[in-house]
Design a protein around this motif. Structure first.
Motif, short mmCIF file in Angstrom:
data_model
loop_
_atom_site.label_atom_id
_atom_site.label_comp_id
_atom_site.label_asym_id
_atom_site.label_seq_id
_atom_site.Cartn_x
_atom_site.Cartn_y
_atom_site.Cartn_z
N UNK A 141 -29.47 8.57 -11.31
CA UNK A 141 -29.81 8.91 -9.93
C UNK A 141 -28.75 9.81 -9.28
N UNK A 142 -27.71 10.16 -10.05
CA UNK A 142 -26.70 11.09 -9.56
C UNK A 142 -25.47 10.45 -8.95
N UNK A 143 -25.26 9.15 -9.18
CA UNK A 143 -24.12 8.47 -8.57
C UNK A 143 -22.91 8.36 -9.49
N UNK A 144 -23.01 8.80 -10.73
CA UNK A 144 -21.93 8.59 -11.68
C UNK A 144 -20.74 9.50 -11.45
N UNK A 145 -19.70 8.96 -10.83
CA UNK A 145 -18.51 9.75 -10.52
C UNK A 145 -17.22 9.11 -11.02
N UNK A 146 -17.25 7.84 -11.39
CA UNK A 146 -16.02 7.09 -11.64
C UNK A 146 -16.12 6.35 -12.97
N UNK A 147 -15.07 6.46 -13.77
CA UNK A 147 -15.08 5.80 -15.07
C UNK A 147 -14.68 4.33 -14.94
N UNK A 148 -15.12 3.56 -15.94
CA UNK A 148 -14.71 2.16 -16.05
C UNK A 148 -13.28 2.12 -16.58
N UNK A 149 -12.40 1.21 -16.12
CA UNK A 149 -12.67 0.11 -15.19
C UNK A 149 -12.34 0.41 -13.74
N UNK A 150 -12.01 1.68 -13.46
CA UNK A 150 -11.63 2.05 -12.09
C UNK A 150 -12.76 1.74 -11.12
N UNK A 151 -14.01 1.84 -11.60
CA UNK A 151 -15.17 1.57 -10.75
C UNK A 151 -15.24 0.10 -10.34
N UNK A 152 -14.73 -0.79 -11.19
CA UNK A 152 -14.80 -2.23 -10.93
C UNK A 152 -15.99 -2.87 -11.62
N UNK A 153 -15.74 -4.04 -12.21
CA UNK A 153 -16.78 -4.83 -12.87
C UNK A 153 -16.61 -6.29 -12.48
N UNK A 154 -17.73 -6.95 -12.23
CA UNK A 154 -17.71 -8.37 -11.85
C UNK A 154 -18.59 -9.15 -12.82
N UNK A 175 -22.06 -7.40 -12.77
CA UNK A 175 -22.28 -6.31 -11.83
C UNK A 175 -21.34 -5.15 -12.14
N UNK A 176 -21.81 -3.95 -11.86
CA UNK A 176 -21.01 -2.74 -11.93
C UNK A 176 -21.23 -1.94 -10.66
N UNK A 177 -20.22 -1.15 -10.30
CA UNK A 177 -20.40 -0.24 -9.17
C UNK A 177 -21.39 0.85 -9.57
N UNK A 178 -22.28 1.17 -8.67
CA UNK A 178 -23.30 2.17 -9.02
C UNK A 178 -22.70 3.57 -9.20
N UNK A 179 -21.39 3.72 -8.91
CA UNK A 179 -20.75 5.02 -9.15
C UNK A 179 -20.20 5.16 -10.57
N UNK A 180 -20.45 4.15 -11.43
CA UNK A 180 -19.91 4.24 -12.78
C UNK A 180 -20.47 5.44 -13.53
N UNK A 181 -19.57 6.14 -14.20
CA UNK A 181 -19.97 7.32 -14.97
C UNK A 181 -20.29 6.86 -16.38
N UNK A 182 -21.52 6.40 -16.57
CA UNK A 182 -21.94 5.85 -17.86
C UNK A 182 -23.31 6.44 -18.20
N UNK A 183 -23.36 7.42 -19.08
CA UNK A 183 -24.64 8.04 -19.43
C UNK A 183 -25.67 7.02 -19.88
N UNK A 184 -26.87 7.12 -19.30
CA UNK A 184 -27.95 6.22 -19.65
C UNK A 184 -28.14 5.06 -18.71
N UNK A 185 -27.16 4.81 -17.83
CA UNK A 185 -27.30 3.76 -16.83
C UNK A 185 -28.22 4.24 -15.71
N UNK A 186 -28.88 3.31 -15.03
CA UNK A 186 -29.86 3.69 -14.02
C UNK A 186 -29.25 4.52 -12.91
N UNK A 187 -28.15 4.07 -12.34
CA UNK A 187 -27.59 4.77 -11.18
C UNK A 187 -26.93 6.08 -11.58
N UNK A 188 -26.45 6.18 -12.81
CA UNK A 188 -25.96 7.46 -13.31
C UNK A 188 -27.10 8.48 -13.29
#
Length: 277
Positions: free
Chosen positions: A152-165, A137-150
């Motif tokens: 949708x406009x949610x990409x604000x936070x870089x890994x690993x600050x966003x959190x990964x499980x 799992x990743x937080x949907x706020x991850x700033x990762x170009x090409x990811x689904x939630x990015x």
């Protein structure tokens, strides 16, 4: 007297049966409502209402960790058949986004995100030195170009600050050992210390249920109902506990650079994915 003893005996039997029943209740009893799932019914392409194929390469042309594969949205790499999802890693020359690679696979993002709950995934894992399947799992706020939630406009936070499980990781070079891990700003990547694992039998030939119970103050990881790791940091701040907002699910097989030359193809076969709250 005999009737009296019978009643007393019956009372104790009922009492201890009830208590034992309570003890048998797993820690996820709090999460009882099924809020999202995929049982992988039907045939052919995956359900595009539930899943997104993440295929865009990061800048530099390689996936993080020095992976040597492309992720594609082709049926050759992901499809549903006989009630199961198949994610297939294949050895093949494939040119995409200006990069020629010798392996392909699939990386799925769920179009569902949630905060707190239980995730259950019943799966069989691929084989082969260099294969690296994951359920995570990743937080949907991850700033990762090409990811689904990015997208949708949610990409604000870089890994690993966003959190990964990482609910499950398995490396073909360490067959049958499965691991769970939590990546945060204070513990991430090759230096991650928040992890635990377990040696199983026949992870590639038998289905196992990999689960996460995500509470407000801890995460409990289990396999077939047996807990193998709990993450519960005593100090919860942004560097240790960024897990207060929505996360989404990912399913993929990565290919590492040490893939054995004889590898041709292998699949992660998933029976179901379920989320309870």
């Amino acid at each position: 007297m005999r009737n009296y003893l019978y009643v007393i005996s019956l009372f104790f039997i009922c009492f201890f049966t009830t208590q034992c029943g309570k003890k048998k209740e797993s820690s996820h009893a709090i999460f009882k409502k099924l809020v999202w799932s995929d049982e992988f019914d039907g045939e052919g392409a995956i359900d595009s209402k539930k899943w997104f194929h993440q295929t865009q390469l990061p800048s530099g042309g390689d996936w993080y960790g020095g992976l040597v594969n492309h992720y594609t949205d082709r049926l050759e790499n992901s499809y549903v058949k006989d009630g199961f999802l198949h994610i297939v890693a294949r050895k093949e020359i494939f040119n995409d986004q200006g990069e020629l690679k010798e392996y392909t696979s699939a990386r799925l993002n769920s179009k569902f995100a949630f905060t707190y709950g239980r995730v259950e995934v019943k799966a069989k894992l691929p084989t082969g030195i260099g294969t690296w399947p994951a359920i995570w799992m990743l937080n949907k706020n991850i700033n990762e170009p090409g990811a689904y939630w990015q997208k949708q406009g949610f990409g604000t936070t870089f890994w690993p600050v966003c959190g990964e499980v990482d609910i499950l990781e398995h490396w073909g070079k360490n067959q049958n050992y499965v691991q769970s891990a939590v990546h945060t700003e204070s513990s991430a990547g090759d230096d991650v210390i928040n992890l635990g694992g377990k040696l199983l039998e026949n992870v590639s030939n038998e289905f196992h249920t990999y689960a996460l119970d995500w509470y407000e103050d801890k995460m409990v990881f289990s396999i077939d109902g047996s807990v193998h790791y709990t993450y519960e940091p005593p100090l919860k701040d942004s560097s240790t506990w960024p897990f207060t907002t929505d996360q989404y699910l990912l399913l993929n097989i990565a290919i590492e650079s040490d893939i054995e030359p004889s590898f041709q193809k292998s699949a992660m076969v998933v029976d179901y994915v379920r989320v309870y709250q």
